[in-house]
Design an enzyme around this catalytic site. Structure first.
Site, PDB file in Angstrom:
ATOM      1  N   CYS A  56       0.918  -1.293   0.006  1.00  0.00           N
ATOM      2  CA  CYS A  56       0.062  -0.029   0.174  1.00  0.00           C
ATOM      3  C   CYS A  56       0.859   1.225   0.092  1.00  0.00           C
ATOM      4  O   CYS A  56       0.591   2.167  -0.898  1.00  0.00           O
ATOM      5  CB  CYS A  56      -1.103   0.012   0.940  1.00  0.00           C
ATOM      6  SG  CYS A  56      -0.208   0.137   2.902  1.00  0.00           S
TER       7      CYS A  56
ATOM      8  N   HIS B 106      -2.528   1.070   6.756  1.00  0.00           N
ATOM      9  CA  HIS B 106      -3.101   0.995   5.412  1.00  0.00           C
ATOM     10  C   HIS B 106      -3.168   2.499   4.867  1.00  0.00           C
ATOM     11  O   HIS B 106      -3.649   3.559   5.693  1.00  0.00           O
ATOM     12  CB  HIS B 106      -4.378   0.447   5.280  1.00  0.00           C
ATOM     13  CG  HIS B 106      -4.684  -0.110   3.697  1.00  0.00           C
ATOM     14  ND1 HIS B 106      -3.798  -1.016   3.145  1.00  0.00           N
ATOM     15  CD2 HIS B 106      -5.341   0.591   2.712  1.00  0.00           C
ATOM     16  CE1 HIS B 106      -4.102  -1.004   1.873  1.00  0.00           C
ATOM     17  NE2 HIS B 106      -5.082  -0.176   1.652  1.00  0.00           N
TER      18      HIS B 106
ATOM     19  N   HIS C  52      -5.966   1.926  -4.443  1.00  0.00           N
ATOM     20  CA  HIS C  52      -4.824   1.794  -3.253  1.00  0.00           C
ATOM     21  C   HIS C  52      -4.276   0.203  -3.640  1.00  0.00           C
ATOM     22  O   HIS C  52      -5.099  -0.556  -4.725  1.00  0.00           O
ATOM     23  CB  HIS C  52      -5.559   1.507  -1.961  1.00  0.00           C
ATOM     24  CG  HIS C  52      -6.567   0.504  -1.795  1.00  0.00           C
ATOM     25  ND1 HIS C  52      -6.899  -0.188  -0.454  1.00  0.00           N
ATOM     26  CD2 HIS C  52      -7.369   0.092  -2.562  1.00  0.00           C
ATOM     27  CE1 HIS C  52      -7.940  -0.879  -0.700  1.00  0.00           C
ATOM     28  NE2 HIS C  52      -8.387  -0.826  -1.888  1.00  0.00           N
TER      29      HIS C  52
END
Length: 344
Positions: free
Chosen positions: A257, A306, A318
């Site tokens: 990520c 994240h 993402h």
């Protein structure tokens, strides 16, 4: 006349059969109570998704330790190189001091008054005496330089030793985080292996369909773009849609990520921190989702584990988790709580 005969007792064989039947029924009941039910595809998928999300969060901790280890290694290399250069300079100073001492000894270890008596040319003696004084000053200066260089080298060696200790500790943390990531992924694979080949194929097909659907252009709504540089980074990230998630990867053909967000910003000529936790504090904080603009970073999970790009209309772009691809996805449906946005 009433009979006084005793009632007939059941036969031994019949009693044994009844006892065995009862025992079997109890055992069957007990076994059914403790036996693990066959895992369903839905329950396995839920557990696998959770394990993969946890692995993705552990990846961010691995990335942080790796970034720290890389920096420490550079610091150690720089200090060790400086020590090596300093040692060479120290050796030159010592050699120079030795040469001056030798020259002074050769020029005369005789008392100055005796040198004056023995000198055929007083002017020559005075000239030589002046040179001796100058050599003494040079020696004093060299000694001071040597002392200063020795102190500097000791400080640099101590600093390098401390950095090496930190590096060893950080590398251990790096190994621990790596084991945790691999353990989560192995556990997920173990669960998948309990399914039939057909069920696993169905799950892969579902994930591929989800990635293809999520990879399509989203409706951005009326939100504006955060800034020129955020727009450039976001445009770069859009070119990576469909690329696989890989833990610890930072492009250009696979990403985790924060690897995606940091790679995208590098394409825009901007350096941001490597991990989601560090990126969470890399710019202006946006607390409400309603105030987000396209290109803002979106920070998710209570551990800030994240990060993605805000894509407009409640969507983010993402790299979700192992087994998935870079894609657009609803923030609300991601299963990860929104913490805040960051405007670089």
């Amino acid at each position: 006349m009433a009979s006084h005969r005793r009632p007939k007792q059941p036969g031994r064989t019949r009693a044994t059969v009844l006892t065995a039947t009862a025992a079997a029924a109890v055992a069957l009941s007990a076994n059914s109570a403790v036996a693990d039910p066959e895992p369903t595809k839905r329950s396995v998928k839920a557990k696998v998704d959770k394990l993969r999300e946890d692995a993705a969060a552990a990846t961010e901790k691995y990335n942080g330790a790796k970034e720290k280890a890389d920096k420490l290694q550079k610091d150690v290399d720089r200090l060790q190189d400086s020590v090596a250069r300093g040692q060479g300079e120290l050796n030159d100073l010592r050699n120079g001091l030795g040469s001056m001492a030798t020259a002074q000894y050769r020029s005369g270890g005789i008392d100055p008054s005796m040198q004056l008596l023995l000198s055929a040319d007083p002017d020559d003696y005075l000239s030589r005496a002046s040179t001796l004084d100058q050599l003494s000053l040079k020696q004093l200066g060299s000694l001071k330089k040597i002392q200063g260089k020795q102190r500097q080298l000791e400080q640099q060696r101590d600093a390098a030793a401390d950095k090496l200790k930190d590096l060893a500790k950080t590398r251990k943390e790096l190994g621990d985080h790596k084991k945790k990531v691999q353990g989560k992924l192995a556990e997920a694979q173990k669960l998948l292996n309990k399914l039939t080949a057909e069920e696993r194929a169905e799950m892969r097909a579902e994930e591929e369909r989800a990635s293809r659907a999520a990879g399509e252009r989203v409706e951005m709504g009326n939100e504006g773009t955060a800034s020129g540089r955020a727009a450039s980074a976001y445009e770069a990230a859009k070119t990576r849609v469909g690329m696989p998630y890989a833990w610890g990867a930072e492009g250009p053909n696979s990403f985790d990520c924060s690897g995606l967000t940091s790679w995208a910003y590098r394409q825009a000529g901007i350096s941001i921190p490597r991990t989601s936790q560090a990126q969470a504090n890399a710019g202006m904080r946006i607390n409400s989702m309603s105030d987000l603009k396209v290109g803002d970073l979106v920070i998710l999970r209570t551990d800030l584990g994240h990060v993605g790009f805000y894509a407009g209309n409640g969507q983010m772009l993402h790299a979700p988790k192992p087994g998935a691809q870079v894609r657009y996805e609803s923030i609300a449906r991601s299963g990860m709580p929104f913490m805040w946005g960051v405007r670089i």
